[in-house]
Design a protein around this motif. Structure first.
Motif, PDB file in Angstrom:
ATOM      1  N   LEU A   1      17.768  57.321  46.602  1.00 54.64           N
ATOM      2  CA  LEU A   1      17.829  55.861  46.521  1.00 54.64           C
ATOM      3  C   LEU A   1      18.169  55.324  47.900  1.00 54.64           C
ATOM      4  O   LEU A   1      19.151  55.756  48.512  1.00 54.64           O
TER       5      LEU A   1
ATOM      6  N   CYS B   1      20.224  62.569  46.057  1.00 51.31           N
ATOM      7  CA  CYS B   1      20.230  62.968  44.648  1.00 51.31           C
ATOM      8  C   CYS B   1      21.397  63.919  44.361  1.00 51.31           C
ATOM      9  O   CYS B   1      21.676  64.829  45.142  1.00 51.31           O
TER      10      CYS B   1
ATOM     11  N   LEU C   1      13.369  53.776  45.380  1.00 51.72           N
ATOM     12  CA  LEU C   1      13.826  54.923  44.593  1.00 51.72           C
ATOM     13  C   LEU C   1      12.697  55.938  44.589  1.00 51.72           C
ATOM     14  O   LEU C   1      11.599  55.650  44.111  1.00 51.72           O
TER      15      LEU C   1
ATOM     16  N   LEU D   1      17.419  54.098  36.505  1.00 52.56           N
ATOM     17  CA  LEU D   1      18.680  53.695  37.104  1.00 52.56           C
ATOM     18  C   LEU D   1      19.420  52.777  36.137  1.00 52.56           C
ATOM     19  O   LEU D   1      18.845  51.825  35.623  1.00 52.56           O
TER      20      LEU D   1
ATOM     21  N   TYR E   1      20.435  57.910  37.777  1.00 48.71           N
ATOM     22  CA  TYR E   1      21.247  57.149  38.725  1.00 48.71           C
ATOM     23  C   TYR E   1      22.141  56.204  37.934  1.00 48.71           C
ATOM     24  O   TYR E   1      21.651  55.377  37.160  1.00 48.71           O
TER      25      TYR E   1
ATOM     26  N   LYS F   1      23.524  64.218  38.255  1.00 44.42           N
ATOM     27  CA  LYS F   1      23.334  62.771  38.315  1.00 44.42           C
ATOM     28  C   LYS F   1      23.797  62.236  39.671  1.00 44.42           C
ATOM     29  O   LYS F   1      24.690  62.803  40.312  1.00 44.42           O
ATOM     30  N   THR F   2      23.201  61.149  40.099  1.00 43.39           N
ATOM     31  CA  THR F   2      23.659  60.437  41.284  1.00 43.39           C
ATOM     32  C   THR F   2      24.548  59.293  40.823  1.00 43.39           C
ATOM     33  O   THR F   2      24.112  58.427  40.060  1.00 43.39           O
TER      34      THR F   2
END
Length: 203
Positions: free
Chosen positions: A2, A25, A59, A71, A143, A173-174
């Motif tokens: 992102l 990421c 993204l 997201l 995200y 996960k981010t």
């Protein structure tokens, strides 16, 4: 990945000016700043919900508006619908994000099963916070943008959230979290960034 590229956001005043940042990421980021510094504005910009005066947010190489279902960002308790039940909220999020999470599992995570079919207007403030956290879990998005989600949490809920953040990290996960103080996020973040005078600063 992102990325915010030279974004400027102006509401009644200029909040962010030519800000660029990359979120890798699977990493957890903490955004620190005083009240009104622009933390929420940054999350809204990253999620595609803020109008940019200039710049863009991408993204995975595409405009975030074209991939917004990857997201998850909720602006706070005001995003809850008073006349809808907790179960209805979870169902809507599950469908929107095409999530495989089971509704009963989501509701049980923060002990909402007993009031799942009660309108949100009858929830206590604590239960509303629990529902908001449940919706992030229900989305199963890659995200997750968590805006001061730890504020006002009871100790028991903070423990559950800490475990959930660990689960999200293990799942790759981010995470992008905001807070007023670095101490609240430093133990769980890979990187901290401060918003100061419309710019991002790495402490």
């Amino acid at each position: 990945m992102l990325q915010a590229k030279q974004i400027t956001v102006r509401n009644h005043r200029e909040v962010l000016k030519q800000v660029s940042i990359t979120f890798e990421c699977g990493k957890t980021y903490g955004i620190i700043g005083e009240h009104g510094a622009g933390k929420t504005t940054l999350l809204r910009a990253l999620s595609g919900k803020a109008q940019l005066k200039s710049g863009e947010v991408q993204l995975a190489g595409q405009l975030v508006q074209d991939r917004f279902d990857e997201l998850c960002y909720f602006g706070g308790l005001h995003c809850l619908y008073p006349n809808q039940t907790g179960r209805a909220h979870v169902c809507q999020v599950q469908k929107y994000y095409h999530s495989a999470k089971r509704i009963d599992e989501c509701l049980a995570l923060f002990n909402l099963t007993a009031i799942a079919d009660v309108p949100v207007r009858r929830y206590t403030l604590q239960d509303q916070h629990r529902l908001l956290m449940t919706l992030y879990f229900a989305s199963d998005a890659n995200y997750l943008l968590l805006d001061e989600l730890m504020n006002g949490l009871a100790n028991e809920d903070r423990l559950i959230l800490d475990k959930l953040i660990y689960r999200w990290q293990e799942a790759g996960k981010t995470l992008i979290l905001t807070a007023h103080q670095a101490e609240a996020l430093a133990p769980i973040c890979h990187k901290l960034v401060m918003i100061y005078q419309k710019q991002l600063i790495t402490p």
